[in-house]
Enzyme design. Structure first.
Site, mmCIF file in Angstrom:
data_model
loop_
_atom_site.group_PDB
_atom_site.id
_atom_site.type_symbol
_atom_site.label_atom_id
_atom_site.label_comp_id
_atom_site.label_asym_id
_atom_site.label_seq_id
_atom_site.Cartn_x
_atom_site.Cartn_y
_atom_site.Cartn_z
ATOM 1 N NE ARG A 64 -4.123 1.814 2.375
ATOM 2 C CZ ARG A 64 -4.244 2.838 3.334
ATOM 3 N NH1 ARG A 64 -3.575 2.528 4.249
ATOM 4 N NH2 ARG A 64 -4.906 3.671 2.662
ATOM 5 C CG HIS A 68 -1.363 5.152 -0.007
ATOM 6 N ND1 HIS A 68 -2.284 6.276 0.365
ATOM 7 C CD2 HIS A 68 -2.099 4.451 -1.197
ATOM 8 C CE1 HIS A 68 -3.369 5.323 0.391
ATOM 9 N NE2 HIS A 68 -3.079 4.357 -0.127
ATOM 10 C CG ASP A 69 6.355 6.929 -3.291
ATOM 11 O OD1 ASP A 69 6.840 8.154 -3.340
ATOM 12 O OD2 ASP A 69 7.538 6.075 -3.890
ATOM 13 C CB VAL A 72 1.547 11.934 -4.449
ATOM 14 C CG1 VAL A 72 0.810 13.344 -4.017
ATOM 15 C CG2 VAL A 72 0.132 10.944 -3.457
ATOM 16 N N GLY A 74 4.620 10.338 -8.497
ATOM 17 C CA GLY A 74 4.770 9.755 -9.078
ATOM 18 C C GLY A 74 5.513 9.079 -7.985
ATOM 19 C CG ASN A 96 -0.841 8.864 3.161
ATOM 20 O OD1 ASN A 96 -1.451 7.727 2.357
ATOM 21 N ND2 ASN A 96 -0.127 9.796 1.716
ATOM 22 N N PRO A 165 -7.717 7.591 -3.954
ATOM 23 C CG PRO A 165 -7.429 5.411 -5.247
ATOM 24 C CD PRO A 165 -6.687 6.714 -5.085
ATOM 25 C CG HIS A 195 -8.416 -3.475 -1.754
ATOM 26 N ND1 HIS A 195 -8.863 -3.219 -1.690
ATOM 27 C CD2 HIS A 195 -7.153 -2.919 -0.790
ATOM 28 C CE1 HIS A 195 -8.607 -1.907 -1.148
ATOM 29 N NE2 HIS A 195 -7.252 -2.226 -1.576
ATOM 30 C CB THR A 196 -6.385 -10.634 -1.678
ATOM 31 O OG1 THR A 196 -6.111 -12.194 -1.660
ATOM 32 C CG2 THR A 196 -4.884 -10.152 -2.482
ATOM 33 C CG ASP A 247 -9.477 -12.787 0.721
ATOM 34 O OD1 ASP A 247 -10.392 -13.257 0.883
ATOM 35 O OD2 ASP A 247 -8.656 -13.340 0.262
ATOM 36 C CG ASP A 255 -6.256 -16.281 -2.492
ATOM 37 O OD1 ASP A 255 -6.724 -14.804 -2.163
ATOM 38 O OD2 ASP A 255 -6.575 -16.989 -1.505
#
Ligand code: HEM
Length: 328
Positions: A64, A68-69, A72, A74, A96, A165, A195-196, A247, A255
């Site tokens: 994550r 997030h890097d 913003v 690049g 953040n 987002p 988000h798995t 998940d 997965d």
């Protein structure tokens, strides 16, 4: 002039040379550190192995952080910068603050890299390699990470607040946030497959479990027990920082079970569940595809991670000594 440049290149080496240049993604390559720091990838892998063995959540945390890097300015390590008297970092941005973690782990890896090859490996590259390793270490796919990113000398709290987002946003807003970064709907759905692994805090899924299901969809009837448990973890008020896996079937394995949960209506975040909403026929089809075909998901995820990792900061930058601070 050409002779002077050649002389400088020979004396100080190409690493320092690139510091002067603006950055364009085509400058990234697989062998960037092959001479200047051949052990770089090995060092990152070793540290990530220890960290993920200690706590598998570290894989999600680092993945994550890289996302997030990259969203913003690049992938330029801007997310890693601390607030100082002269610089406002991104750590206090809405998505953040009280949420991003892993900065100590990045520091630890950087110390090892600096001991082996001082001022050679950028923090942005460290993070991109660590994110790839994170995914493999919890069962996900491998991809080669193009390297040669530079670390920014600036950060942008404002851009972090706008560009990252949020789970409250509608599908079209989410899609457009990826499109402006050069990432397609296919990239978005595959990347959200992250988000798995990992968890969300109650504050980010309260509306989903108590809210208006017309916006998304009802939890599957068979998931009554799951919903009851979520409500225990996340009451109508308070306990904002209580966590639940995104998940719940295989929370620490990378997965495609996450996509199956979305198709049943068991997505934890509103933004995740919206991928299968009626207006999102294209996103729904991708969710169906990745649930039916884990290999297709892994392949697309790898390709999309490389694409996301190739968002560079055109301003260029430097190789930071300490990922939290711009060099003095
Ligand atoms: C539609 C876009 C996305 C939205 C709205 C979104 C939102 C969120 C939220 C709200 C959380 C929980 C944070 C918290 O409660 O503190 C989260 C966690 C996470 N996100 Fe996303 N995300 C999106 C896309 C992505 C992408 C593209 C990646 C990676 C490439 C990613 C990787 C992760 C990971 C691994 C976690 C778990 C972190 C942990 O356990 O600490 N997300 N995301």
């Amino acid at each position: 002039m050409a002779a002077l440049l050649l002389f400088l290149a020979c004396v100080v080496g190409t690493q320092y040379f690139t510091i002067l240049e603006a950055q364009d993604p085509s400058q990234l390559s697989l062998d960037y550190y092959s001479k200047s720091c051949p052990a770089a990838e090995h060092i990152v892998r070793q540290e990530m192995e220890c960290a993920v063995r200690q706590n598998p959540r570290n894989a999600a945390i680092i993945l994550r952080l890289h996302f997030h890097d990259c969203f913003v300015q690049g992938c330029d390590g801007s997310v890693l910068l601390d607030d100082t008297a002269t610089l406002i970092g991104e750590k206090q941005a809405d998505q953040n603050a009280n949420s991003l973690k892993g900065f100590d782990l990045i520091d630890k890896i950087k110390v090892k890299l600096e001991a082996e090859c001082p001022k050679v490996v950028s923090c942005a590259d460290l993070l991109a390699i660590a994110a790839r390793d994170a995914v493999i270490l919890v069962g996900g796919p491998y991809w080669d990470v193009p390297v040669g990113r530079l670390d920014s000398k600036t950060a942008s709290l404002e851009k972090a607040n706008i560009d990252i987002p949020t789970p409250k946003q509608g599908l079209f807003t989410l899609i457009s946030k990826f499109l402006v970064k050069g990432l397609s709907i296919t990239d978005m759905v595959a990347l959200v497959g992250s988000h798995t692994i990992g968890v969300s805090r109650c504050v980010n899924f309260r509306e989903r479990i108590y809210g208006n299901f017309q916006l998304t969809s009802k939890f599957a009837p068979a998931s009554e027990i799951y919903l009851t448990k979520l409500k225990e973890t996340c009451p109508m008020e308070g306990r904002d920082d209580n966590i639940s896996p995104m998940d719940y079937i295989t929370p620490i394995v990378f997965d495609n079970a996450f996509f199956g949960s979305l198709l049943r209506g068991d997505g934890l975040l509103n933004s995740d569940q919206k991928l299968t909403s009626l207006i999102g026929f294209q996103t729904t089809n991708l969710v169906i595809k990745y649930w039916a075909d884990p290999i297709a998901f892994f392949k697309q995820f790898s390709d999309s991670m490389v694409k996301m990792g190739n968002i560079t900061n055109p301003e260029g930058g430097e190789v930071r000594k300490n990922c939290r601070f711009v060099n003095t």
